[in-house]
Write a protein that holds these residues in place. Structure first.
Motif, mmCIF file in Angstrom:
data_model
loop_
_atom_site.group_PDB
_atom_site.id
_atom_site.type_symbol
_atom_site.label_atom_id
_atom_site.label_comp_id
_atom_site.label_asym_id
_atom_site.label_seq_id
_atom_site.Cartn_x
_atom_site.Cartn_y
_atom_site.Cartn_z
ATOM 1 N N LEU A 4 0.874 -1.175 0.077
ATOM 2 C CA LEU A 4 -0.177 -0.024 -0.043
ATOM 3 C C LEU A 4 0.779 0.987 -0.155
ATOM 4 N N GLU A 9 3.924 -4.915 -5.737
ATOM 5 C CA GLU A 9 4.238 -5.962 -5.059
ATOM 6 C C GLU A 9 5.808 -6.433 -5.036
ATOM 7 N N TYR A 105 -5.568 0.457 7.584
ATOM 8 C CA TYR A 105 -5.516 -0.829 7.233
ATOM 9 C C TYR A 105 -5.012 -1.400 8.231
ATOM 10 N N THR B 15 -7.195 -3.650 -1.909
ATOM 11 C CA THR B 15 -5.556 -3.740 -2.557
ATOM 12 C C THR B 15 -5.040 -4.709 -1.934
ATOM 13 N N ALA B 16 -4.752 -4.715 -0.591
ATOM 14 C CA ALA B 16 -3.955 -5.648 0.105
ATOM 15 C C ALA B 16 -4.560 -7.102 -0.173
ATOM 16 N N GLU B 21 -1.306 -14.002 0.076
ATOM 17 C CA GLU B 21 -0.418 -13.980 1.140
ATOM 18 C C GLU B 21 0.136 -15.634 1.333
#
Lengths: 144, 400
Positions: A4, A9, A105, B15-16, B21
Motif C-alpha cells: 500500500l 508487490e 489498514y 488492494t492488500a 499471502e
C-alpha cells in the motif's frame, strides 16, 4: 502495508525481505518481545520510505512513476471506486499517506501510529485530519 | 467512521487482498554477508592512518628541520672530500675520504706500491665519482689512472685502473673530468732519458669521450708548459694555463671545433698572467661565467712560469718557502683571484688563503655556492666567508 505504501508487490517484497535479512544478520536488541511487531512495522515503513526515495531519484527526472497497484492495469483486480481512492491516496504527502495506511489498514491507535512513525500522538491526530480532508478533496467530496 | 473512511478502509483492504499471502516467497540468492571484524579492524586502520600521517609529516619536516641532507646534494656543502695524500714515514701514499665538516677520516686506500704516489684527483660534479692519477715517485716514466667511486655514506670502492692511450716514452701528467663526466682531458709529456732538465719536451693534450672512446689530440709547442686543466660546464670548452717560454696566459680551447693540431693555434687567449704570479689550479663555476684561480705571488721572480703540469714531472705541488726562508722564492702569499670568462675582467684577491702549500686543491661544488681549498670551504654567496675550516693534512690534491 508495504504494498500500500510503495504501490507494487515486487518492491514491497524486496523491502520486507530486506528487513528480515537484516534482522537475521543482526537480531534487534529488544527489552520486550512484544515490541518485535512494532519494530518490524517501523523497519518496513523505513524501508518503504527508502524505496520511494530511490524511485523518486530514478524516475523523477524522466517521468512520474505510476505504480501498478493504482494504475490502469490494476482495473481488472480492483473496482473503479477502490482504484480512485488508491490514486487519491497516492497523491497525498508521504506522512499523511503513511498515517492513513497505518490507521485504516492496520487499524492502529494514535499511540501505536505515533510509535511506528516516530512522531507525537498529537501530530498523528492532526496529520490524520489533514490527510482525510486532502483525500476528500482529491475524491471530490467533503468530509462528513 | 464516515463514508470516506469506509471507502478508504475498503480500498486498502481490497488492494492488500490482491497480494496472495500464501504464495511462497523464498529469500533471494545472495552471498552470505561477510562477517564484520570492526572490533579489531577499526583500531588497526586508525593506527595505520596515524602512522601514515606521522610518516608524511616527518618526511616533510625532515628537510625543513635540518635532517641529514643527501651527501653531495646541490644545495648544501658536499659531505665528503677525496684527497690524494703523499707518503709518510709510517705509510705509503694513499687516498682519503674525509668529512668536509670536521675532517673526520671516513675511508682510506693505500697505494699498491710505496714507490708510487697518488698525485691528482679529478671529480665528476655531484656524483662522488673520481679519476685519480698515480705517478711513480722514483723518477720512473710511469703514471696510472684509476677510477674511484665513493658511496653516499663515504665508503670508498676499490680503485679500478683506466687504460688511456699514451705515446711511447710519455706519461700522463694532468687530468680533468668534465662536469657530466663524459669527457676526460689529460696531458702527456715526454719522460724518457732524453727529457733532461732544460731540454725541449714534447707534450700532448688529449680529450677522450668516455662513452664512445673517441679521442682528439693537440700537440704542445716545445718549450711550452701546460697545466691547470678545467672544463667549462658545456663539456666542450677547456680552460688551461699555458706558460714556459711563452708569456704565461689563460687560454680556452674549443675541443669540438678546433681544427689545428697545434694547441696554441687551436686555442684562444683569454688573459695574460702577471709575470710574478704562478697559477696552480683553476675552478670553473657551474654556470661557466667565471673561474677561480689559486695564485701564488713570488716577489722578485722574473719570468715566472707555471710550475705544475707538463714539465713538472709528477710534483703534485710546489712548496713555497715561508716568509723569511732562504730557500725558494720570497713568498708573497697565496690568494684566490677570479676572472670573468666573458669579458676577461680580472679581480685579484677575492679572498686570501691561509698556509703556504701551493697545491692543486681548488674546486667549486656543483651548486656553485662553495669553493674548496686545502684550508677552507668558502661560501661564494657571502663574499668568500669561510663556511668550514678544513682540518686536512697536507695533500697533493683534493676534490669533491
Amino acid at each position: 502495508m508495504a504494498v500500500l505504501l510503495v504501490g507494487d508487490e515486487a518492491t514491497a517484497e524486496d523491502v520486507v525481505q530486506d528487513v528480515f535479512l537484516r534482522m537475521q544478520g543482526k537480531p534487534p536488541c529488544l527489552d520486550d518481545a512484544g515490541k518485535l511487531l512494532a519494530y518490524v512495522r517501523t523497519a518496513v515503513l523505513n524501508g518503504c520510505r527508502m524505496a520511494l526515495r530511490r524511485r523518486k531519484r530514478l524516475w523523477g527526472r524522466i517521468e512520474p512513476h505510476e505504480p501498478p497497484v493504482w494504475s490502469a492495469e490494476s482495473a481488472v483486480l480492483l473496482s473503479e471506486d477502490r482504484r480512485e481512492v488508491m490514486r487519491g491516496l497516492q497523491r497525498l504527502p508521504r506522512r499523511q499517506r503513511e498515517a492513513l495506511v497505518l490507521r485504516y489498514y492496520l487499524e492502529l491507535s494514535d499511540e501505536e501510529v505515533s510509535r511506528v512513525m516516530g512522531i507525537r500522538p498529537g501530530t498523528v491526530r492532526s496529520t490524520m485530519t489533514r490527510a482525510l480532508t486532502a483525500l476528500a478533496s482529491e475524491l471530490g467530496e467533503g468530509v462528513r | 467512521m464516515n463514508e470516506l473512511e469506509k471507502r478508504l478502509h475498503d480500498a486498502l483492504a481490497g488492494t492488500a487482498a490482491t497480494v496472495d499471502e500464501d504464495v511462497e516467497r523464498p529469500f533471494p540468492e545472495r552471498p552470505p554477508r561477510r562477517e564484520r571484524h570492526r572490533s579489531f579492524l577499526v583500531p588497526l586502520a586508525a593506527a595505520f592512518s596515524v602512522l601514515l600521517v606521522l610518516g608524511a609529516m616527518v618526511q616533510m619536516l625532515g628537510p625543513i628541520g635540518g635532517g641529514k641532507p643527501d651527501p653531495q646534494q646541490r644545495s648544501g656543502i658536499p659531505n665528503f672530500v677525496l684527497a690524494a695524500v703523499p707518503a709518510s714515514k709510517e705509510r705509503p701514499s694513499r687516498l682519503e675520504v674525509r668529512e668536509t665538516a670536521n675532517g673526520r677520516l671516513v675511508g682510506a686506500h693505500d697505494i699498491f706500491d710505496r714507490r708510487w704516489q697518488f698525485t691528482q684527483v679529478a671529480g665528476r660534479k655531484n656524483s662522488r665519482s673520481f679519476l685519480v692519477l698515480a705517478e711513480k715517485d722514483d723518477g720512473g716514466c710511469a703514471a696510472k689512472v684509476f677510477r674511484i667511486a665513493v658511496s653516499e655514506s663515504g665508503d670508498m670502492g676499490a680503485p679500478a685502473q683506466v687504460t688511456l692511450a699514451v705515446p711511447r716514452n710519455h706519461m700522463i701528467s694532468e687530468l680533468a673530468l668534465s662536469f657530466d663526466g663524459a669527457q676526460l682531458a689529460y696531458t702527456t709529456e715526454q719522460c724518457d732519458d732524453t727529457a733532461v732538465e732544460g731540454a725541449e719536451t714534447a707534450a700532448f693534450l688529449n680529450v677522450l669521450t668516455l662513452s664512445t672512446g673517441s679521442a682528439r689530440k693537440w700537440q704542445v709547442r716545445k718549450g711550452a708548459l701546460l697545466g691547470g686543466l678545467a672544463w667549462l660546464p658545456d663539456g666542450r670548452r677547456l680552460l688551461y694555463i699555458s706558460s714556459g717560454e711563452v708569456k704565461a696566459s689563460l687560454r680556452l680551447l674549443d675541443t669540438a671545433g678546433a681544427r689545428a693540431s697545434d694547441l696554441y693555434a687551436a686555442s684562444r687567449n683569454v688573459r695574460e698572467l702577471a709575470s710574478e704570479d704562478s697559477v696552480s689550479s683553476l675552478a670553473v663555476t657551474p654556470e661557466g661565467a667565471s673561474a677561480y684561480l689559486l695564485v701564488a705571488t713570488l716577489k722578485g721572480a722574473t719570468g715566472m712560469s707555471f710550475e705544475q703540469g707538463a714539465g713538472s714531472r709528477g710534483q703534485g705541488h710546489t712548496e713555497l718557502s715561508p716568509p723569511g726562508s732562504a730557500t725558494g722564492g720570497d713568498s708573497g702569499g697565496l690568494r684566490i683571484d677570479r676572472i670573468d670568462l666573458m669579458t676577461g675582467a680580472w679581480r685579484r684577491s677575492v679572498f686570501a688563503v691561509n698556509g703556504n702549500d701551493l697545491g692543486r686543491g681548488l674546486a667549486v661544488d656543483a651548486s656553485g655556492k662553495y669553493l674548496l681549498t686545502f684550508t677552507s670551504v668558502y661560501d661564494l654567496r657571502r663574499s668568500g666567508e669561510v663556511a668550514v675550516k678544513m682540518k686536512f693534512p697536507a695533500a697533493h690534491d683534493l676534490d669533491w
